[in-house]
Design a protein around this motif. Structure first.
Motif, short mmCIF file in Angstrom:
data_model
loop_
_atom_site.label_atom_id
_atom_site.label_comp_id
_atom_site.label_asym_id
_atom_site.label_seq_id
_atom_site.Cartn_x
_atom_site.Cartn_y
_atom_site.Cartn_z
N LEU A 19 0.83 -1.21 0.00
CA LEU A 19 0.00 0.00 0.00
C LEU A 19 0.86 1.25 0.00
CD1 LEU A 19 -2.82 1.28 0.18
CD2 LEU A 19 -2.62 1.16 2.67
N ARG A 20 2.00 1.21 0.71
CA ARG A 20 2.87 2.38 0.79
C ARG A 20 3.39 2.77 -0.59
NH1 ARG A 20 3.52 7.17 2.19
NH2 ARG A 20 5.67 7.90 2.33
N ARG A 21 3.67 1.80 -1.44
CA ARG A 21 4.13 2.12 -2.79
C ARG A 21 3.05 2.88 -3.56
NH1 ARG A 21 6.73 -2.94 -2.10
NH2 ARG A 21 4.93 -4.09 -2.91
N LYS A 22 1.79 2.49 -3.36
CA LYS A 22 0.69 3.21 -4.00
C LYS A 22 0.54 4.61 -3.41
CE LYS A 22 -1.85 -1.07 -4.95
NZ LYS A 22 -3.07 -1.87 -4.67
N GLU A 23 0.71 4.72 -2.08
CA GLU A 23 0.62 6.03 -1.44
C GLU A 23 1.70 6.97 -1.96
OE1 GLU A 23 -1.27 4.91 2.95
OE2 GLU A 23 0.89 4.89 2.66
N GLN A 24 2.90 6.45 -2.15
CA GLN A 24 3.99 7.28 -2.66
C GLN A 24 3.68 7.80 -4.07
OE1 GLN A 24 7.16 4.45 -2.04
NE2 GLN A 24 7.89 5.53 -0.21
N ALA A 25 3.04 6.96 -4.88
CA ALA A 25 2.66 7.41 -6.22
C ALA A 25 1.63 8.53 -6.13
CB ALA A 25 2.10 6.23 -7.02
N VAL A 26 0.68 8.39 -5.19
CA VAL A 26 -0.32 9.44 -5.00
C VAL A 26 0.34 10.72 -4.49
CG1 VAL A 26 -2.35 10.12 -3.65
CG2 VAL A 26 -2.23 7.84 -4.65
N GLU A 27 1.30 10.58 -3.57
CA GLU A 27 2.00 11.76 -3.03
C GLU A 27 2.76 12.49 -4.13
OE1 GLU A 27 4.31 9.95 0.00
OE2 GLU A 27 2.58 9.62 1.32
N ARG A 28 3.39 11.74 -5.03
CA ARG A 28 4.09 12.38 -6.14
C ARG A 28 3.11 13.11 -7.05
NH1 ARG A 28 7.20 7.54 -5.74
NH2 ARG A 28 5.91 6.52 -7.32
N ALA A 29 1.97 12.46 -7.30
CA ALA A 29 0.95 13.10 -8.14
C ALA A 29 0.39 14.34 -7.46
CB ALA A 29 -0.18 12.11 -8.45
N LEU A 33 0.48 18.13 -8.80
CA LEU A 33 -0.74 18.92 -8.91
C LEU A 33 -0.61 20.24 -8.17
CD1 LEU A 33 -3.66 18.98 -9.96
CD2 LEU A 33 -4.37 17.89 -7.82
N GLY A 34 0.04 20.21 -6.98
CA GLY A 34 0.25 21.45 -6.24
C GLY A 34 1.11 22.43 -7.02
N ALA A 35 2.15 21.91 -7.67
CA ALA A 35 3.00 22.78 -8.49
C ALA A 35 2.21 23.37 -9.65
CB ALA A 35 4.20 21.99 -9.00
N GLU A 36 1.34 22.56 -10.25
CA GLU A 36 0.51 23.07 -11.35
C GLU A 36 -0.47 24.12 -10.84
OE1 GLU A 36 -2.50 21.33 -14.83
OE2 GLU A 36 -1.32 19.96 -13.58
N ARG A 37 -1.01 23.90 -9.64
CA ARG A 37 -1.93 24.88 -9.05
C ARG A 37 -1.24 26.23 -8.86
NH1 ARG A 37 -2.73 22.43 -4.48
NH2 ARG A 37 -4.42 21.13 -5.28
N ARG A 38 0.01 26.19 -8.43
CA ARG A 38 0.75 27.44 -8.21
C ARG A 38 1.13 28.13 -9.51
NH1 ARG A 38 2.10 24.21 -3.91
NH2 ARG A 38 3.82 23.16 -4.97
N ARG A 39 1.02 27.41 -10.63
CA ARG A 39 1.29 28.03 -11.93
C ARG A 39 0.02 28.57 -12.59
NH1 ARG A 39 4.62 23.37 -12.45
NH2 ARG A 39 3.07 22.38 -13.82
N LEU A 40 -1.13 28.43 -11.92
CA LEU A 40 -2.36 28.98 -12.49
C LEU A 40 -2.20 30.49 -12.72
CD1 LEU A 40 -5.28 27.38 -10.41
CD2 LEU A 40 -4.95 27.19 -12.88
N PRO A 41 -2.82 31.01 -13.77
CA PRO A 41 -2.83 32.48 -13.91
C PRO A 41 -3.69 33.09 -12.80
CG PRO A 41 -4.29 31.46 -15.52
CD PRO A 41 -3.55 30.33 -14.84
#
Length: 214
Positions: A19-29, A33-41
């Motif tokens: 499960l931790r491997r799946k959680e790490q994939a979600v954390e990376r995603a 997503l947070g970085a993309e949010r901060r690039r919003l106009p």
């Protein structure tokens, strides 16, 4: 009540690692997503909204204080109500001292449609210290989509809106509404870590924190 399977400690560790491997994939995603949010106009806020708070009238710029950013909690509290929305109250219960936000150049305030004379006694009852303002009778709630039309009538919805200032210029950078707030507060995040999850207890109704009998 359905409970998880009982296994040995070794099998539990193996399942946890999978499960931790799946959680790490979600954390990376989530980080991406947070970085993309901060690039919003961002969109400049042209109107000079006026609120009423503990120190009288205040503009949106005043809500920043001396901080560069502002997070506004759209707290559902209609003018005719005596108490605020229990879901919004549960979210605000989780905010606590604002020192951590302020240390990161960010102010926080709750804003509701109810007149400040209604907000003040409810705030005292809940024991909150966060700044809380009435936006009535202005258009702030509608302009930032905390008041929307549903079935031909205006309706409130909970949300968060984020703003950035550059001198005296204010920009709207992000908003989120309704169930999306569940992933932001600690309550549902903590319960989601447990075996029983965020399931209803008793009658399952979310209450104001002073209305529980346990």
């Amino acid at each position: 009540m359905s409970l998880p399977e009982i296994v040995s400690r070794e099998r539990w560790r193996a399942a946890r690692e999978e499960l931790r491997r799946k959680e790490q994939a979600v954390e990376r995603a989530r980080a991406a997503l947070g970085a993309e949010r901060r690039r919003l106009p961002m969109a400049e806020v042209a109107d000079e909204y006026v609120f009423e708070g503990g120190d009288g009238k205040a503009t949106l710029l005043d809500l920043f204080g001396d901080r560069a950013q502002l997070v506004v909690h759209h707290f559902m509290f209609a003018p005719e109500q005596e108490a605020g929305c229990p879901c919004c109250a549960a979210f605000l219960d989780q905010i606590g001292p604002l020192a951590h936000l302020r240390a990161r150049d960010t102010a926080f305030a709750a804003v509701s449609l109810a007149p400040f004379t209604r907000l003040l006694p409810f705030k005292a009852r809940m024991g909150w210290t966060v700044p809380w303002y009435s936006s009535s009778p202005g258009d702030f709630n509608r302009d930032f989509e905390a008041t929307v039309d549903r079935a031909g009538a205006p309706a409130e919805r909970p949300g968060l809106s984020c703003f950035l200032r550059d001198g005296d210029r204010i920009f709207h950078t992000y908003s989120v509404y309704d169930d999306a707030l569940d992933g932001i507060g600690a309550l549902w995040g903590l319960l989601d870590l447990t075996a029983l999850g965020p399931r209803p207890h008793g009658d399952g109704r979310l209450r104001l924190h002073d209305e529980y009998d346990h």
